[in-house]
Motif scaffolding. Structure first.
Motif, PDB file in Angstrom:
ATOM      1  N   PRO A 112      46.462   0.139  36.733  1.00  0.00           N
ATOM      2  CA  PRO A 112      45.721   0.394  35.485  1.00  0.00           C
ATOM      3  C   PRO A 112      45.021   1.750  35.529  1.00  0.00           C
ATOM      4  O   PRO A 112      44.579   2.198  36.592  1.00  0.00           O
ATOM      5  CB  PRO A 112      44.688  -0.734  35.437  1.00  0.00           C
ATOM      6  CG  PRO A 112      45.080  -1.729  36.464  1.00  0.00           C
ATOM      7  CD  PRO A 112      45.949  -1.034  37.460  1.00  0.00           C
ATOM      8  N   GLU A 113      44.946   2.391  34.357  1.00  0.00           N
ATOM      9  CA  GLU A 113      44.364   3.722  34.280  1.00  0.00           C
ATOM     10  C   GLU A 113      42.865   3.703  34.594  1.00  0.00           C
ATOM     11  O   GLU A 113      42.136   2.810  34.189  1.00  0.00           O
ATOM     12  CB  GLU A 113      44.575   4.268  32.849  1.00  0.00           C
ATOM     13  CG  GLU A 113      44.090   5.680  32.698  1.00  0.00           C
ATOM     14  CD  GLU A 113      44.439   6.280  31.342  1.00  0.00           C
ATOM     15  OE1 GLU A 113      45.511   5.932  30.785  1.00  0.00           O
ATOM     16  OE2 GLU A 113      43.646   7.097  30.837  1.00  0.00           O
ATOM     17  N   VAL A 114      42.404   4.689  35.368  1.00  0.00           N
ATOM     18  CA  VAL A 114      40.967   4.886  35.555  1.00  0.00           C
ATOM     19  C   VAL A 114      40.716   6.391  35.659  1.00  0.00           C
ATOM     20  O   VAL A 114      41.398   7.099  36.401  1.00  0.00           O
ATOM     21  CB  VAL A 114      40.415   4.095  36.766  1.00  0.00           C
ATOM     22  CG1 VAL A 114      41.127   4.448  38.057  1.00  0.00           C
ATOM     23  CG2 VAL A 114      38.923   4.311  36.926  1.00  0.00           C
ATOM     24  N   ASP A 115      39.773   6.864  34.839  1.00  0.00           N
ATOM     25  CA  ASP A 115      39.589   8.314  34.723  1.00  0.00           C
ATOM     26  C   ASP A 115      38.369   8.831  35.469  1.00  0.00           C
ATOM     27  O   ASP A 115      37.304   8.213  35.438  1.00  0.00           O
ATOM     28  CB  ASP A 115      39.430   8.706  33.247  1.00  0.00           C
ATOM     29  CG  ASP A 115      40.736   8.621  32.484  1.00  0.00           C
ATOM     30  OD1 ASP A 115      41.803   8.727  33.118  1.00  0.00           O
ATOM     31  OD2 ASP A 115      40.686   8.456  31.249  1.00  0.00           O
ATOM     32  N   LEU A 116      38.532   9.978  36.110  1.00  0.00           N
ATOM     33  CA  LEU A 116      37.390  10.794  36.537  1.00  0.00           C
ATOM     34  C   LEU A 116      37.168  11.782  35.402  1.00  0.00           C
ATOM     35  O   LEU A 116      38.081  12.532  35.060  1.00  0.00           O
ATOM     36  CB  LEU A 116      37.730  11.587  37.804  1.00  0.00           C
ATOM     37  CG  LEU A 116      37.903  10.861  39.123  1.00  0.00           C
ATOM     38  CD1 LEU A 116      38.155  11.871  40.224  1.00  0.00           C
ATOM     39  CD2 LEU A 116      36.645  10.046  39.456  1.00  0.00           C
ATOM     40  N   ALA A 117      35.973  11.799  34.827  1.00  0.00           N
ATOM     41  CA  ALA A 117      35.760  12.607  33.627  1.00  0.00           C
ATOM     42  C   ALA A 117      34.957  13.871  33.952  1.00  0.00           C
ATOM     43  O   ALA A 117      33.806  13.784  34.350  1.00  0.00           O
ATOM     44  CB  ALA A 117      35.041  11.780  32.583  1.00  0.00           C
ATOM     45  N   ILE A 118      35.591  15.027  33.799  1.00  0.00           N
ATOM     46  CA  ILE A 118      34.904  16.301  34.032  1.00  0.00           C
ATOM     47  C   ILE A 118      34.327  16.782  32.706  1.00  0.00           C
ATOM     48  O   ILE A 118      35.063  17.118  31.786  1.00  0.00           O
ATOM     49  CB  ILE A 118      35.886  17.360  34.564  1.00  0.00           C
ATOM     50  CG1 ILE A 118      36.509  16.891  35.875  1.00  0.00           C
ATOM     51  CG2 ILE A 118      35.193  18.700  34.740  1.00  0.00           C
ATOM     52  CD1 ILE A 118      37.527  17.858  36.438  1.00  0.00           C
ATOM     53  N   ASP A 119      33.010  16.773  32.585  1.00  0.00           N
ATOM     54  CA  ASP A 119      32.371  17.142  31.326  1.00  0.00           C
ATOM     55  C   ASP A 119      32.262  18.667  31.203  1.00  0.00           C
ATOM     56  O   ASP A 119      31.486  19.302  31.908  1.00  0.00           O
ATOM     57  CB  ASP A 119      30.985  16.485  31.258  1.00  0.00           C
ATOM     58  CG  ASP A 119      30.276  16.805  29.955  1.00  0.00           C
ATOM     59  OD1 ASP A 119      30.840  17.548  29.119  1.00  0.00           O
ATOM     60  OD2 ASP A 119      29.147  16.328  29.773  1.00  0.00           O
ATOM     61  N   ILE A 193      36.901   5.834  45.583  1.00  0.00           N
ATOM     62  CA  ILE A 193      38.352   5.864  45.356  1.00  0.00           C
ATOM     63  C   ILE A 193      39.065   4.962  46.368  1.00  0.00           C
ATOM     64  O   ILE A 193      39.998   4.234  46.026  1.00  0.00           O
ATOM     65  CB  ILE A 193      38.886   7.313  45.403  1.00  0.00           C
ATOM     66  CG1 ILE A 193      38.295   8.116  44.234  1.00  0.00           C
ATOM     67  CG2 ILE A 193      40.417   7.343  45.357  1.00  0.00           C
ATOM     68  CD1 ILE A 193      38.664   9.585  44.238  1.00  0.00           C
ATOM     69  N   TRP A 196      38.557   1.336  45.440  1.00  0.00           N
ATOM     70  CA  TRP A 196      39.428   1.048  44.299  1.00  0.00           C
ATOM     71  C   TRP A 196      40.885   0.882  44.762  1.00  0.00           C
ATOM     72  O   TRP A 196      41.575  -0.047  44.348  1.00  0.00           O
ATOM     73  CB  TRP A 196      39.270   2.175  43.275  1.00  0.00           C
ATOM     74  CG  TRP A 196      40.160   2.076  42.094  1.00  0.00           C
ATOM     75  CD1 TRP A 196      40.067   1.206  41.045  1.00  0.00           C
ATOM     76  CD2 TRP A 196      41.307   2.887  41.833  1.00  0.00           C
ATOM     77  NE1 TRP A 196      41.077   1.431  40.153  1.00  0.00           N
ATOM     78  CE2 TRP A 196      41.844   2.465  40.611  1.00  0.00           C
ATOM     79  CE3 TRP A 196      41.919   3.948  42.505  1.00  0.00           C
ATOM     80  CZ2 TRP A 196      42.971   3.047  40.049  1.00  0.00           C
ATOM     81  CZ3 TRP A 196      43.037   4.539  41.947  1.00  0.00           C
ATOM     82  CH2 TRP A 196      43.558   4.089  40.738  1.00  0.00           C
TER      83      TRP A 196
ATOM     84  N   VAL B 114      32.276  17.030  26.137  1.00  0.00           N
ATOM     85  CA  VAL B 114      33.722  16.865  25.996  1.00  0.00           C
ATOM     86  C   VAL B 114      34.327  16.774  27.395  1.00  0.00           C
ATOM     87  O   VAL B 114      34.033  17.587  28.267  1.00  0.00           O
ATOM     88  CB  VAL B 114      34.354  17.990  25.137  1.00  0.00           C
ATOM     89  CG1 VAL B 114      34.099  19.364  25.716  1.00  0.00           C
ATOM     90  CG2 VAL B 114      35.848  17.783  24.991  1.00  0.00           C
ATOM     91  N   ASP B 115      35.130  15.727  27.598  1.00  0.00           N
ATOM     92  CA  ASP B 115      35.614  15.442  28.958  1.00  0.00           C
ATOM     93  C   ASP B 115      37.073  15.849  29.181  1.00  0.00           C
ATOM     94  O   ASP B 115      37.921  15.633  28.322  1.00  0.00           O
ATOM     95  CB  ASP B 115      35.503  13.932  29.242  1.00  0.00           C
ATOM     96  CG  ASP B 115      34.067  13.492  29.455  1.00  0.00           C
ATOM     97  OD1 ASP B 115      33.242  14.349  29.822  1.00  0.00           O
ATOM     98  OD2 ASP B 115      33.770  12.302  29.249  1.00  0.00           O
ATOM     99  N   LEU B 116      37.325  16.416  30.349  1.00  0.00           N
ATOM    100  CA  LEU B 116      38.693  16.495  30.880  1.00  0.00           C
ATOM    101  C   LEU B 116      38.855  15.260  31.754  1.00  0.00           C
ATOM    102  O   LEU B 116      38.083  15.066  32.685  1.00  0.00           O
ATOM    103  CB  LEU B 116      38.862  17.719  31.772  1.00  0.00           C
ATOM    104  CG  LEU B 116      38.863  19.103  31.146  1.00  0.00           C
ATOM    105  CD1 LEU B 116      39.136  20.142  32.240  1.00  0.00           C
ATOM    106  CD2 LEU B 116      39.932  19.213  30.069  1.00  0.00           C
ATOM    107  N   ILE B 118      40.690  13.047  34.461  1.00  0.00           N
ATOM    108  CA  ILE B 118      41.682  13.001  35.538  1.00  0.00           C
ATOM    109  C   ILE B 118      42.010  11.545  35.823  1.00  0.00           C
ATOM    110  O   ILE B 118      41.163  10.799  36.294  1.00  0.00           O
ATOM    111  CB  ILE B 118      41.114  13.653  36.817  1.00  0.00           C
ATOM    112  CG1 ILE B 118      40.734  15.106  36.546  1.00  0.00           C
ATOM    113  CG2 ILE B 118      42.129  13.555  37.960  1.00  0.00           C
ATOM    114  CD1 ILE B 118      40.118  15.790  37.750  1.00  0.00           C
ATOM    115  N   ASP B 119      43.219  11.133  35.503  1.00  0.00           N
ATOM    116  CA  ASP B 119      43.596   9.725  35.673  1.00  0.00           C
ATOM    117  C   ASP B 119      44.011   9.458  37.123  1.00  0.00           C
ATOM    118  O   ASP B 119      45.054   9.909  37.578  1.00  0.00           O
ATOM    119  CB  ASP B 119      44.734   9.395  34.702  1.00  0.00           C
ATOM    120  CG  ASP B 119      45.170   7.939  34.806  1.00  0.00           C
ATOM    121  OD1 ASP B 119      44.589   7.191  35.620  1.00  0.00           O
ATOM    122  OD2 ASP B 119      46.082   7.551  34.067  1.00  0.00           O
ATOM    123  N   SER B 121      45.029   6.695  38.424  1.00  0.00           N
ATOM    124  CA  SER B 121      46.216   5.846  38.579  1.00  0.00           C
ATOM    125  C   SER B 121      47.482   6.702  38.520  1.00  0.00           C
ATOM    126  O   SER B 121      48.449   6.435  39.221  1.00  0.00           O
ATOM    127  CB  SER B 121      46.251   4.755  37.514  1.00  0.00           C
ATOM    128  OG  SER B 121      46.433   5.315  36.240  1.00  0.00           O
TER     129      SER B 121
END
Lengths: 210, 210
Positions: A112-119, A193, A196, B114-116, B118-119, B121
């Motif tokens: 399943p997708e899980v995102d690291l979000a770079i703001d 990570i 997970w 605003v997010d970049l 990184i998935d 998975s």
């Protein structure tokens, strides 16, 4: 779930066949020395010269009987010195910086997708700390691997989704990563990570066995 | 909005005072040579030896009269050779890889998030391409800057939120980045981030003038 921790858990074929998910932690020579001196001198009160001599004396055996086990691991965690250095002008004390490489065997089942979000908006303002994230592919002792390298410190908002996903899976909503600060270093991010990845592997295995 | 493009738009104080948002594009020596040879030999049919001689002859003037303008820019865009190389085993043709550094003056006003994304998975499965994203702080000709370096190729899902934000601001929902593929190279990602920075700056200026 049983967690086996030690110097030789992957050494014999019999042991390896009993372990579902094999992780090898591989600090660089300089990080290993720093950690050992800190523990043996700082916590155990040994003489620094003795500790240093012992490190050097053990190095060949480490290569022969411990390091070789990494070829059997599904994930090798390399902990190395950071590329980033505290600014000369920084007044606040800085947490320890490391560069962590996660060398992971490529999964063939969907995850399943899980995102690291770079703001980006944080990055455009003065508050952001220094970091890098890198992804490479390679072959590693006969396995196709993905290598993710994290260096420096990231803001906790970046790992919020990962923490939430872990909380959902584990049924706990406590803060999971070992952080007391707004920013988390590469070891903290890697721990999340890895947790997970372990849970994904476990769920995959349980699915097959059901 | 008027866009002024050219070799000397930041050269005199009068010109600079008329421009609200100043961008300086700074390809490395090797990238500049590659682009010029490709254009002059490939598109204009010139002799490669002539083109090469002209490049070398112009270099001192470039340093004296063009490169110096970068100290006035709010954003300097450095385009350099990528650290990543196509695998020897890759059969599909690869897009051009670059490393792009965005050296941006730190903003003091708040900017919407605003997010970049990184998935993780995707990263654990075989399909992911190689990339890196890095953020550093520095001083640059008297300004506090944030330096964002993007190298390699990222999956289009990573820039989906940025594209949506730009679409909302511009009132268009067409695909904005110049991509025909599932993966976008560092120049494509940088174009989006630059467009977003321009729009943020514009909205900030309009707010003050209202």
């Amino acid at each position: 779930m049983i967690i086996v921790e030690g110097l030789h858990p992957l050494y014999t074929e019999r042991l390896r066949s009993l372990i579902d998910f094999k992780i090898f932690v591989d600090p660089s020579r300089s990080v290993k020395r720093l950690w050992k001196v800190r523990r043996d001198v700082g916590e155990r009160g040994y003489n620094p010269e003795q500790v240093k001599a012992e490190i050097l004396q053990r190095e060949p055996d480490y290569k022969l009987y411990i390091d070789v086990q990494k070829i059997y691991a599904e994930i090798v965690v390399k902990v190395q010195d950071s590329r980033f250095h505290p600014s000369l002008l920084d007044t606040e004390p800085k947490p320890e910086l490391y560069s962590v490489r996660l060398i992971q065997q490529m999964l063939e089942h969907p995850v399943p997708e899980v995102d690291l979000a770079i703001d980006l908006s944080k990055i455009l303002r003065t508050s952001e700390h220094e970091f890098s994230i890198e992804f490479q592919r390679d072959d590693y002792y006969g396995k196709k691997v993905g290598i993710m390298t994290i260096d420096g410190e990231i803001h906790q908002s970046m790992i919020a989704e990962l923490e939430k996903k872990l909380g959902d899976t584990l049924g706990t909503y406590a803060v999971i990563s070992d952080r007391r600060e707004e920013y988390v270093n590469a070891i903290g991010v890697s721990q999340l990570i890895l947790t997970w990845s372990c849970l994904e592997k476990l769920q995959h295995l349980m699915g097959y066995r059901r």
